[in-house]
Design a protein around this motif. Structure first.
Motif, short mmCIF file in Angstrom:
data_model
loop_
_atom_site.label_atom_id
_atom_site.label_comp_id
_atom_site.label_asym_id
_atom_site.label_seq_id
_atom_site.Cartn_x
_atom_site.Cartn_y
_atom_site.Cartn_z
N LYS A 29 0.75 -1.33 -0.09
CA LYS A 29 -0.14 -0.14 0.04
C LYS A 29 1.31 1.51 -0.30
CE LYS A 29 -3.51 -0.42 2.95
NZ LYS A 29 -3.69 -0.11 4.03
N LEU A 30 1.96 1.01 0.52
CA LEU A 30 2.84 1.92 0.74
C LEU A 30 4.26 2.22 0.05
CD1 LEU A 30 3.56 4.83 2.25
CD2 LEU A 30 4.09 3.66 3.50
N LEU A 31 4.43 3.63 -1.57
CA LEU A 31 5.82 2.74 -2.28
C LEU A 31 6.60 3.84 -1.65
CD1 LEU A 31 4.05 1.59 -4.52
CD2 LEU A 31 5.09 0.08 -3.86
N PHE A 32 7.40 3.69 -1.56
CA PHE A 32 8.57 5.02 -1.78
C PHE A 32 9.86 4.85 -2.55
CE2 PHE A 32 8.71 4.13 3.27
CZ PHE A 32 7.49 4.85 3.69
N VAL A 33 9.72 6.08 -2.76
CA VAL A 33 11.08 5.83 -4.33
C VAL A 33 11.78 7.28 -4.14
CG1 VAL A 33 12.16 6.67 -6.04
CG2 VAL A 33 9.74 5.23 -5.73
N VAL A 53 15.22 9.01 4.63
CA VAL A 53 15.80 7.61 4.65
C VAL A 53 15.75 6.77 5.57
CG1 VAL A 53 17.99 6.97 3.45
CG2 VAL A 53 17.59 9.40 2.55
N GLN A 54 15.44 7.07 6.53
CA GLN A 54 15.77 5.95 7.71
C GLN A 54 14.57 5.84 8.31
OE1 GLN A 54 18.93 4.66 8.67
NE2 GLN A 54 19.73 5.70 7.61
N GLU A 55 13.55 6.72 7.69
CA GLU A 55 12.21 6.56 8.11
C GLU A 55 11.78 5.61 7.46
OE1 GLU A 55 10.91 7.41 11.61
OE2 GLU A 55 12.64 8.54 12.35
N MET A 56 11.70 6.25 5.90
CA MET A 56 11.54 5.06 5.16
C MET A 56 12.41 3.68 5.41
SD MET A 56 11.43 7.34 2.01
CE MET A 56 10.70 8.67 1.74
N ARG A 57 13.86 3.78 5.51
CA ARG A 57 13.73 2.36 5.89
C ARG A 57 13.25 1.41 7.18
NH1 ARG A 57 20.46 1.70 8.28
NH2 ARG A 57 20.26 -0.29 7.78
N LYS A 58 12.00 2.18 7.96
CA LYS A 58 12.06 1.66 9.20
C LYS A 58 11.15 1.12 8.49
CE LYS A 58 14.50 4.55 12.41
NZ LYS A 58 13.77 6.05 13.62
N LEU A 59 10.31 1.66 7.96
CA LEU A 59 8.72 0.87 7.45
C LEU A 59 9.28 0.07 6.30
CD1 LEU A 59 6.75 4.14 7.33
CD2 LEU A 59 6.58 2.72 8.45
N THR A 60 9.83 -0.20 5.55
CA THR A 60 9.54 -1.35 4.66
C THR A 60 10.61 -1.72 5.37
OG1 THR A 60 10.90 0.69 2.87
CG2 THR A 60 12.19 -1.78 2.52
N GLU A 61 11.49 -2.06 6.02
CA GLU A 61 12.28 -3.10 7.51
C GLU A 61 10.97 -4.23 7.65
OE1 GLU A 61 15.73 -1.95 8.79
OE2 GLU A 61 17.32 -2.36 7.23
N GLY A 86 8.01 -4.07 6.44
CA GLY A 86 7.07 -4.85 5.66
C GLY A 86 5.69 -3.81 5.00
N LYS A 87 6.03 -2.69 5.81
CA LYS A 87 4.78 -2.13 5.65
C LYS A 87 5.22 -1.07 4.70
CE LYS A 87 3.55 -1.16 10.79
NZ LYS A 87 3.37 0.18 12.23
N ALA A 88 6.03 -1.41 4.29
CA ALA A 88 6.01 -0.50 3.10
C ALA A 88 7.73 -1.17 1.61
CB ALA A 88 6.78 1.62 2.75
N SER A 89 6.91 -0.88 0.61
CA SER A 89 8.52 -1.27 -0.39
C SER A 89 8.96 0.57 -0.84
CB SER A 89 7.82 -1.32 -1.91
OG SER A 89 6.96 -2.93 -1.21
N LEU A 90 10.51 0.28 -0.79
CA LEU A 90 10.86 0.74 -1.67
C LEU A 90 12.07 0.55 -2.29
CD1 LEU A 90 12.78 3.56 1.04
CD2 LEU A 90 14.78 2.70 -0.70
N ALA A 91 12.49 2.20 -3.38
CA ALA A 91 13.22 1.91 -4.46
C ALA A 91 14.64 2.76 -4.28
CB ALA A 91 12.86 2.07 -6.12
N TYR A 92 15.24 2.92 -4.74
CA TYR A 92 16.54 3.39 -5.02
C TYR A 92 16.81 4.25 -6.44
CZ TYR A 92 21.01 6.46 -3.36
OH TYR A 92 21.94 7.38 -3.43
N ILE A 93 16.93 4.94 -6.15
CA ILE A 93 16.98 5.15 -7.81
C ILE A 93 18.19 6.51 -8.00
CG2 ILE A 93 16.39 6.48 -10.49
CD1 ILE A 93 13.90 5.43 -9.36
N TYR A 94 19.10 6.14 -8.82
CA TYR A 94 20.43 7.07 -9.04
C TYR A 94 20.44 8.30 -9.98
CZ TYR A 94 25.28 9.07 -10.19
OH TYR A 94 26.29 9.39 -11.07
N GLN A 95 20.74 9.53 -9.96
CA GLN A 95 21.09 10.05 -10.72
C GLN A 95 22.12 11.29 -10.70
OE1 GLN A 95 17.73 13.80 -10.68
NE2 GLN A 95 17.87 13.18 -12.87
N ASN A 96 22.80 11.47 -11.40
CA ASN A 96 24.14 12.29 -11.02
C ASN A 96 23.61 13.69 -11.09
OD1 ASN A 96 26.95 12.92 -11.52
ND2 ASN A 96 27.00 13.25 -13.43
N GLY A 97 22.79 14.00 -9.35
CA GLY A 97 22.90 15.75 -9.31
C GLY A 97 24.25 16.53 -9.44
N HIS A 98 25.47 15.48 -8.61
CA HIS A 98 25.99 16.64 -8.14
C HIS A 98 27.48 16.25 -8.69
CE1 HIS A 98 24.80 19.64 -4.57
NE2 HIS A 98 23.30 18.28 -5.11
#
Length: 279
Positions: free
Chosen positions: A94-98, A139-147, A149-161
């Protein structure tokens, strides 16, 4: 005998001041008229060229002025079908993080919450709670919810700096060895930030430095081989393409379902979107 009238002819004095002045005035009037006419045509020509140039410039710039795409929940779910990103969980939650991130980005470091020295230097708004501030790492709060099982998380790289390629490759290698979070947190320290931006950058010959830095988490020889064989070079490009398709034009960036949060936003400002998704 009648007296004849004598007719006298006067030849005008061409060198008299009056005729010369009249001639000069006539010539001046003619030249002024020609000048005015020429200016008119020049102005008309310049105006046309300006209009044409403006139209051409507007046409050329039009693609750069397009509005960012509207991201739907279906777009976010599609992210989790991509096998060239770092992800935990699937699109069924139900909860998706990107997270759109770049290890060399100072604001990404602040958002990760494990570099209190850098966060404090960046100002009160990024000083974390454990340092006496009010900033809560998203990030750490998203990690807790993902670990949990309440959320799924995707990390996408972008050349920001611009200096995060080698660090990102190390994260792909760590993800492969199921050590992503430990590696991510160490790279997001003051020592990690300095290593990424001053010692390694995008230098492909600097894999040994990165491997040595992470040797307490990952086997150095395995990590070095993973980084050197180029297996994740194409992932860097595909990640950036995916980030752009979501309208991301800077780092960090966050999505909570279809809600967009650009920048290192305090977790307090994201909680409502999380609560809404978990209802």
């Amino acid at each position: 005998m009648a007296k004849k009238n004598k007719i006298t002819f006067r030849i005008p004095n061409l060198f008299s001041p009056v005729p010369i002045l009249s001639i000069l005035l006539a010539v001046a009037s003619f030249l002024l008229g020609m000048l005015v006419l020429k200016i008119h045509y020049v102005e008309r020509d310049v105006s046309k060229k300006f209009d044409d140039a403006t139209a051409a410039l507007t046409t050329k710039m039009a693609p750069q002025q397009q509005l960012p795409p509207i991201v739907s929940i279906d777009n976010i779910k599609d992210v989790f079908s991509n096998n060239e990103i770092i992800k935990f969980g699937d699109a069924k939650n139900k909860l998706l993080f990107v997270i759109i991130g770049d290890p060399s980005c100072p604001y990404c470091q602040a958002a990760n919450g494990t570099n209190p020295e850098l966060s404090k230097k960046m100002g009160d708004q990024f000083t974390i709670v454990s340092n006496g501030g009010t900033y809560i790492s998203p990030v750490q709060e998203m990690r807790k919810l993902t670990e949990s099982g309440k959320a799924s998380l995707a990390y996408i790289y972008q050349n920001g700096h611009g200096a995060g390629e080698m660090a990102m490759k190390s994260l792909f290698c760590a993800y492969e060895q199921k050590k992503f979070w430990e590696t991510n947190d160490k790279l997001n320290t003051d020592a990690g930030y300095n290593l990424i931006n001053n010692d390694v950058k995008n230098d492909k010959t600097a894999s040994t430095k990165m491997a040595d830095f992470l040797s307490n988490i990952l086997d150095s020889s395995v990590l070095k081989k993973c980084m050197d064989d180029g297996k994740y070079d194409s992932y860097l490009a595909s990640n950036q393409k995916l980030a752009s398709s979501l309208g991301a034009n800077g780092t960090p960036g966050f999505f909570i379902n279809a809600n967009t949060f650009p920048g290192a936003v305090n977790w307090d400002n994201m909680k409502n979107a999380v609560d809404e998704a978990l209802k």
